[in-house]
Write an enzyme that holds these catalytic residues in place. Structure first.
Site, PDB file in Angstrom:
ATOM      1  CG  ASP A 145      -1.792   1.266   0.998  1.00  0.00           C
ATOM      2  OD1 ASP A 145      -2.938   1.270   0.811  1.00  0.00           O
ATOM      3  OD2 ASP A 145      -1.326   2.441   2.115  1.00  0.00           O
ATOM      4  CG  ASN A 190      -4.516  11.546  -5.331  1.00  0.00           C
ATOM      5  OD1 ASN A 190      -4.190  11.717  -6.660  1.00  0.00           O
ATOM      6  ND2 ASN A 190      -5.347  10.367  -5.092  1.00  0.00           N
ATOM      7  CD  GLU A 245      -4.859   4.088  -1.410  1.00  0.00           C
ATOM      8  OE1 GLU A 245      -5.123   4.466  -0.510  1.00  0.00           O
ATOM      9  OE2 GLU A 245      -5.359   4.201  -2.260  1.00  0.00           O
ATOM     10  CG  ASP A 304      -3.962   8.820 -12.009  1.00  0.00           C
ATOM     11  OD1 ASP A 304      -4.547   8.599 -11.475  1.00  0.00           O
ATOM     12  OD2 ASP A 304      -4.788   9.763 -13.073  1.00  0.00           O
ATOM     13  CG  HIS A 330      -7.236  12.801  -8.796  1.00  0.00           C
ATOM     14  ND1 HIS A 330      -7.764  11.599  -7.882  1.00  0.00           N
ATOM     15  CD2 HIS A 330      -8.399  14.657  -7.939  1.00  0.00           C
ATOM     16  CE1 HIS A 330      -8.630  12.405  -7.299  1.00  0.00           C
ATOM     17  NE2 HIS A 330      -8.643  13.479  -6.834  1.00  0.00           N
TER      18      HIS A 330
END
Length: 341
Positions: free
Chosen positions: A171, A179, A214, A188, A184
């Site tokens: 994770d 973010n 994630e 990404d 975002h």
């Protein structure tokens, strides 16, 4: 007189058009680069799977040829004995013993064919992860559906052939902060880079999936808990050094009482412990307890156990206090009533 385009001077308009074209080109170049990396990765996996299928086929074909030779020899012996009426009971006894010796490889060959069928089915499941319905569009990794199919196949192999395998959940730490602060698109990009890093750390037979958000799950056939811990630690260190982001990991090895849900739950419990202990670390679920990797020295371990025992005692004390609270409230109410009277 200066020319105008849409109310903007021509030189300025041309400069804006060139700037927009530059950024679009950079974006497309990044997309092409990601697609090319994904294609190379999938081609490498496909070649590995094809090689394994070829090895399975070659082994079965070799054993079949050997067995066919034994049957032909046995057939010739029967024909020879049938033509010679002087052959006695001793020769027939020898022939029966030879038949028994042939029966053993026949049984082994049958088991091997069944094993080969399961291995082919497992490789077929891996090939199915190439399809769009089993691929995460952002990272190019397998998705949750592919993970479920691969887990089912590995558990079938474990039950039949006692196959050892482990699972790791990784994770990205503080991903929401990335973010919120950078947008975002940057989030990404981080996910794509982490996915690529994990995929470069695994073996060709491992299955890497984007579990959601994630989180990433890695299935590792023929890997025990120690090996899975070492892999998770290698990814954690590489992410910190190369990408300047940290990841936490939870690891578990499939045991006799496990099924897909319980194995995932144990790895998730280990990940939860890693998150609660400062992140950027690896914890594993042994089946009985959750331990950090690598294990601390005895003094640190005793201190950790003492701390956890203290926390447990505080929780129990709070529970006892809550249980006695209604009684104390009732007693206090009775005292107030007496004073009022």
């Amino acid at each position: 007189m200066e020319d105008w385009i849409f109310g903007i001077p021509t030189p300025v308009a041309m400069a804006l058009i060139a700037l927009i074209g530059y950024f679009l080109g950079k974006r497309n170049q990044r997309r092409v680069s990601v697609d090319q990396a994904f294609a190379r990765r999938e081609l490498k996996r496909a070649k590995s799977i094809a090689k394994q299928l070829e090895e399975i086929s070659r082994e079965v074909r070799r054993n079949l040829a050997s067995h066919q030779s034994s049957i032909a020899h046995f057939k010739d012996r029967i024909a020879l004995m049938s033509s010679d009426e002087k052959q006695g009971d001793e020769s027939w006894q020898t022939l029966c013993e030879e038949a028994e010796r042939m029966l053993s490889p026949t049984i082994r060959l049958s088991a091997q064919i069944a094993n080969a069928y399961d291995e082919v089915r497992q490789q077929a499941n891996l090939l199915m992860t190439f399809t769009e319905s089993r691929t995460d569009p952002l990272t190019g990794l397998s998705n949750r559906r592919a993970l479920d199919d691969s887990l089912e196949s590995l558990f079938a192999m474990k039950d039949r052939y006692e196959l050892t395998f482990s699972l790791c959940i990784l994770d990205v730490d503080h991903f929401k902060k990335i973010n919120d602060e950078f947008g975002h698109l940057e989030g990404d990009r981080v996910l794509q880079e982490v996915a690529s890093l994990i995929d470069n750390c695994v073996r060709e037979t491992d299955v890497v999936t984007r579990y959601g958000g994630e989180e990433f799950v890695v299935l590792m056939p023929s890997t025990d808990l120690e090996g899975a811990n070492m892999f998770a630690e290698r990814v954690r260190f590489a992410a910190d050094e190369q990408l300047k982001v940290t990841v936490s990991g939870g690891v578990a090895q499939a045991c006799a009482s496990d099924e897909p849900k319980t194995l995932l739950a144990r790895a998730d419990a280990a990940l939860y412990r890693a998150k609660g202990n400062g992140r950027n670390c690896i914890y594993s679920h042994t089946g009985e307890c959750v331990l950090p990797y690598p294990l601390p020295n005895q003094e640190e371990l005793d201190q950790q156990l003492e701390t956890e025992a203290g926390l447990l005692e505080e929780v129990r004390s709070l529970e006892r206090s809550l249980e006695n609270r209604p009684q104390r409230v009732a007693e206090k109410s009775a005292e107030i009533e007496v004073e009022t009277v």
